[in-house]
Design a protein around this motif. Structure first.
Motif, PDB file in Angstrom:
ATOM      1  N   ASP A   1     125.702  39.328  21.896  1.00  0.00           N
ATOM      2  CA  ASP A   1     124.518  38.852  22.614  1.00  0.00           C
ATOM      3  C   ASP A   1     124.865  37.584  23.387  1.00  0.00           C
ATOM      4  OD1 ASP A   1     123.250  40.884  21.346  1.00  0.00           O
ATOM      5  OD2 ASP A   1     122.081  39.627  19.984  1.00  0.00           O
ATOM      6  N   LYS A   2     124.480  37.548  24.649  1.00  0.00           N
ATOM      7  CA  LYS A   2     124.748  36.384  25.497  1.00  0.00           C
ATOM      8  C   LYS A   2     123.748  35.280  25.172  1.00  0.00           C
ATOM      9  CE  LYS A   2     126.219  34.174  29.302  1.00  0.00           C
ATOM     10  NZ  LYS A   2     127.587  33.676  29.499  1.00  0.00           N
ATOM     11  N   ILE A   3     124.256  34.076  24.867  1.00  0.00           N
ATOM     12  CA  ILE A   3     123.401  32.906  24.645  1.00  0.00           C
ATOM     13  C   ILE A   3     123.514  32.018  25.878  1.00  0.00           C
ATOM     14  CG2 ILE A   3     122.938  30.889  23.216  1.00  0.00           C
ATOM     15  CD1 ILE A   3     124.123  32.401  20.852  1.00  0.00           C
ATOM     16  N   PHE A   4     122.399  31.868  26.586  1.00  0.00           N
ATOM     17  CA  PHE A   4     122.379  31.097  27.830  1.00  0.00           C
ATOM     18  C   PHE A   4     122.082  29.629  27.545  1.00  0.00           C
ATOM     19  CE2 PHE A   4     121.375  35.435  29.012  1.00  0.00           C
ATOM     20  CZ  PHE A   4     122.178  35.632  30.121  1.00  0.00           C
ATOM     21  N   GLN A   5     122.733  28.752  28.304  1.00  0.00           N
ATOM     22  CA  GLN A   5     122.449  27.333  28.194  1.00  0.00           C
ATOM     23  C   GLN A   5     121.102  27.039  28.838  1.00  0.00           C
ATOM     24  OE1 GLN A   5     125.475  24.776  29.820  1.00  0.00           O
ATOM     25  NE2 GLN A   5     124.195  22.948  29.703  1.00  0.00           N
ATOM     26  N   GLY A   6     120.253  26.320  28.112  1.00  0.00           N
ATOM     27  CA  GLY A   6     118.929  25.993  28.619  1.00  0.00           C
ATOM     28  C   GLY A   6     118.850  24.573  29.152  1.00  0.00           C
ATOM     29  N   ASN A   7     117.734  23.924  28.899  1.00  0.00           N
ATOM     30  CA  ASN A   7     117.461  22.609  29.482  1.00  0.00           C
ATOM     31  C   ASN A   7     117.906  21.465  28.589  1.00  0.00           C
ATOM     32  OD1 ASN A   7     115.038  24.605  30.470  1.00  0.00           O
ATOM     33  ND2 ASN A   7     115.755  23.234  32.082  1.00  0.00           N
ATOM     34  N   SER A   8     117.946  20.265  29.185  1.00  0.00           N
ATOM     35  CA  SER A   8     118.316  19.058  28.451  1.00  0.00           C
ATOM     36  C   SER A   8     117.268  17.963  28.611  1.00  0.00           C
ATOM     37  CB  SER A   8     119.678  18.539  28.929  1.00  0.00           C
ATOM     38  OG  SER A   8     119.667  18.300  30.329  1.00  0.00           O
ATOM     39  N   ASP A   9     116.198  18.264  29.343  1.00  0.00           N
ATOM     40  CA  ASP A   9     115.075  17.334  29.463  1.00  0.00           C
ATOM     41  C   ASP A   9     113.818  18.134  29.799  1.00  0.00           C
ATOM     42  OD1 ASP A   9     115.035  17.854  32.246  1.00  0.00           O
ATOM     43  OD2 ASP A   9     116.295  16.130  32.692  1.00  0.00           O
ATOM     44  N   ASN A  10     112.748  17.438  30.131  1.00  0.00           N
ATOM     45  CA  ASN A  10     111.463  18.116  30.327  1.00  0.00           C
ATOM     46  C   ASN A  10     111.221  18.615  31.741  1.00  0.00           C
ATOM     47  OD1 ASN A  10     111.169  15.110  30.835  1.00  0.00           O
ATOM     48  ND2 ASN A  10     109.249  15.844  31.709  1.00  0.00           N
ATOM     49  N   ASN A  11     112.033  18.179  32.728  1.00  0.00           N
ATOM     50  CA  ASN A  11     111.652  18.473  34.107  1.00  0.00           C
ATOM     51  C   ASN A  11     112.766  19.070  34.966  1.00  0.00           C
ATOM     52  OD1 ASN A  11     109.330  18.326  35.882  1.00  0.00           O
ATOM     53  ND2 ASN A  11     110.528  16.880  37.100  1.00  0.00           N
ATOM     54  N   THR A  12     114.031  18.875  34.605  1.00  0.00           N
ATOM     55  CA  THR A  12     115.141  19.343  35.430  1.00  0.00           C
ATOM     56  C   THR A  12     115.273  20.860  35.354  1.00  0.00           C
ATOM     57  OG1 THR A  12     116.311  17.276  35.016  1.00  0.00           O
ATOM     58  CG2 THR A  12     117.616  19.103  35.848  1.00  0.00           C
ATOM     59  N   TYR A  13     115.563  21.470  36.523  1.00  0.00           N
ATOM     60  CA  TYR A  13     115.827  22.905  36.553  1.00  0.00           C
ATOM     61  C   TYR A  13     117.174  23.214  35.882  1.00  0.00           C
ATOM     62  CZ  TYR A  13     112.385  23.632  40.368  1.00  0.00           C
ATOM     63  OH  TYR A  13     111.257  23.697  41.132  1.00  0.00           O
ATOM     64  N   LYS A  14     117.235  24.356  35.196  1.00  0.00           N
ATOM     65  CA  LYS A  14     118.499  24.937  34.763  1.00  0.00           C
ATOM     66  C   LYS A  14     118.537  26.377  35.235  1.00  0.00           C
ATOM     67  CE  LYS A  14     122.408  25.662  32.797  1.00  0.00           C
ATOM     68  NZ  LYS A  14     123.649  25.138  33.416  1.00  0.00           N
ATOM     69  N   LYS A  15     119.540  26.687  36.054  1.00  0.00           N
ATOM     70  CA  LYS A  15     119.648  28.013  36.655  1.00  0.00           C
ATOM     71  C   LYS A  15     120.779  28.790  36.004  1.00  0.00           C
ATOM     72  CE  LYS A  15     120.219  30.114  41.270  1.00  0.00           C
ATOM     73  NZ  LYS A  15     120.421  29.781  42.695  1.00  0.00           N
ATOM     74  N   ASN A  16     120.499  30.010  35.576  1.00  0.00           N
ATOM     75  CA  ASN A  16     121.505  30.927  35.045  1.00  0.00           C
ATOM     76  C   ASN A  16     121.468  32.213  35.862  1.00  0.00           C
ATOM     77  OD1 ASN A  16     122.804  29.987  32.306  1.00  0.00           O
ATOM     78  ND2 ASN A  16     120.668  29.329  32.210  1.00  0.00           N
ATOM     79  N   LEU A  17     122.625  32.662  36.322  1.00  0.00           N
ATOM     80  CA  LEU A  17     122.726  33.936  37.027  1.00  0.00           C
ATOM     81  C   LEU A  17     123.351  34.985  36.109  1.00  0.00           C
ATOM     82  CD1 LEU A  17     123.889  32.776  40.564  1.00  0.00           C
ATOM     83  CD2 LEU A  17     121.597  33.465  39.849  1.00  0.00           C
TER      84      LEU A  17
END
Length: 465
Positions: free
Chosen positions: A417-433
């Motif tokens: 199962d692929k585990i995607f990296q998420g966010n590190s704060d409340n407002n910054t975008y995190k984009k995964n392709l």
């Protein structure tokens, strides 16, 4: 010695047509010869070659054994039909001979791409901004200056103009295309004789262009009229951009006013992590807003050109299409409910995201797209609950055609199962392709790790086909 006279275009065109006819004739003769061998072998089995012919391509045999379909049996047989192995892209000839087949003969490269013939294959040298096997795809995505996907910490500059009495800060984080406000752009300090602004893309990217824009300060138009571009892989060694075959640095023409945009394309494209804009001639001050154009370096043909927002932020995806395993209420008050349909990128308000009732890996947020779509990526964002920063720092994704049977996106190398990296704060975008992308009607966001509470705002990326 005098150079040989160049052939007229008409003669070159006729020679190319002749070569193509000869190649086609060679292929046709070889197909007939192999077809005869297939038929003879099948007749020994008291069967005929089926209408589907051969189960592997006739001109790409990897050994002297060829698989044959015989209609009387409905299965593949293996027959030795000639003794000389054909190990590359060659056409079979009688008496064991082979003839090279030119894979570029049919001109597979589109949009001005140059074809190079290989053994059993071809490759296209594509002009920027085209990419892909046949140069059919455009690498022209907006990379995130205007929309904020490139965050403030990724942007730096040689200096900053402080404005009136030092009260105005024209910092590099403001250099976003179409940014609004009284202070709405980056501007270098007046004493800075070698100004620059730099974007760290955080990984190697293919950059195919830049859009620039000036700004107005106290009613006076300021903009960059002429600039250069430098790039780096490590932020230590930089290369100033030059066009192919040129010994001098490429000088780009910039803006002519404070609000209009100017687009410059890079041909060849730039492959780098760090991109630096170096103003050369400025009006009044070196003041700049901008957007970068390009695409992921490792994105294959299946995702390029298919990364449109699918409707979370725009509300094209309606509230009823969003469901969740549970919903959190701050202090147990209904007015402070974090509903699933609040999980929209950049949503504002006191309760402006989906939050799960429990911090558990069994929680989920589900989107029903109503029709199957190609899903190529996701953008996630956290939120605040009365000053408390909350976000999902890692997650999985599941998808389904019917909402009942689910598949989890896999890591293509580990097959887990692929585990995607998420966010590190409340407002910054995190984009995964997603590579490869997947087709589905239903998508489930599965929190795996989080800070304070499972909380997310998001946008799905993809297209209809």
């Amino acid at each position: 010695m005098a150079e040989p006279a160049k052939k007229p275009k008409r003669v070159l065109l006729e020679e190319a047509k002749k070569r193509k006819r000869e190649s086609d004739q060679t292929r046709a003769r070889a197909r007939i010869n192999i077809g005869r061998a297939y038929t003879q072998w099948c007749e020994l089995k008291e069967a005929k070659v089926s209408k589907h012919g051969f189960c592997i391509r006739w001109f790409r045999q990897l050994s002297h054994q060829i698989h044959v379909y015989c209609s009387a049996h409905g299965e593949a047989y293996t027959a030795t039909v000639f003794t000389t192995p054909v190990t590359d892209n060659r056409a079979y000839q009688p008496h064991g001979g082979t003839t090279d087949v030119n894979d570029c003969a049919n001109q597979p490269c589109m949009n001005g791409g140059l074809c190079r013939d290989l053994d059993a294959d071809y490759t296209c040298q594509c002009p920027s901004p085209y990419v892909g096997k046949q140069c059919l795809l455009r690498c022209t995505s907006l990379l995130g200056m205007e929309e904020g996907e490139i965050v403030e910490s990724q942007i730096s500059a040689s200096s900053v103009h402080s404005g009136i009495l030092g009260l105005q800060h024209w910092g590099p984080e403001l250099a976003r295309l179409n940014n609004r406000g009284i202070v709405n752009a980056w501007s270098s300090a007046p004493q800075d004789k070698n100004p620059w602004i730099e974007i760290d893309m955080q990984k190697k990217m293919r950059l195919t262009g830049i859009i620039t824009q000036g700004a107005s300060r106290m009613g006076t138009a300021e903009f960059v009229k002429v600039f250069k571009v430098a790039s780096s892989f490590d932020s230590k060694t930089y290369t100033v951009y030059r066009a192919d075959g040129q010994r001098k640095d490429k000088v780009f023409v910039g803006n002519t006013d404070n609000d209009g945009t100017k687009t410059n394309m890079f041909d060849p494209p730039i492959v780098a992590q760090y991109i630096r804009i170096i103003p050369v001639v400025c009006r009044k001050a070196c003041t700049l807003r901008m957007e970068l154009v390009g695409c992921e370096l490792n994105v294959q043909s299946s995702t390029i050109g298919c990364t449109d927002p699918l409707g979370m932020k725009s509300r094209l995806i309606s509230d009823t299409q969003l469901t969740a395993s549970s919903t959190f209420r701050t202090w147990g008050i209904d007015a402070f409910t974090w509903y699933p349909h609040y999980a929209r990128l950049d949503k504002q308000g006191k309760t402006n995201a989906w939050a799960a009732a429990n911090n558990s890996r069994s929680e989920w947020l589900q989107l029903d797209l109503e029709n199957p779509k190609r899903i190529t990526g996701i953008i996630t964002q956290g939120a605040k609950d009365f000053g408390v920063v909350q976000f999902v720092s890692a997650f999985k994704l599941a998808y389904s055609d019917d909402g009942q049977t689910w598949s989890i996106v896999k890591d293509q190398i580990r097959r887990t199962d692929k585990i995607f990296q998420g966010n590190s704060d409340n407002n910054t975008y995190k984009k995964n392709l997603f590579e490869p992308p997947f087709f589905a009607r239903f998508v489930r966001f599965l929190p795996w790790e989080w800070h304070e509470r499972i909380t997310v705002r998001m946008e799905l990326l993809g297209c209809d086909d």
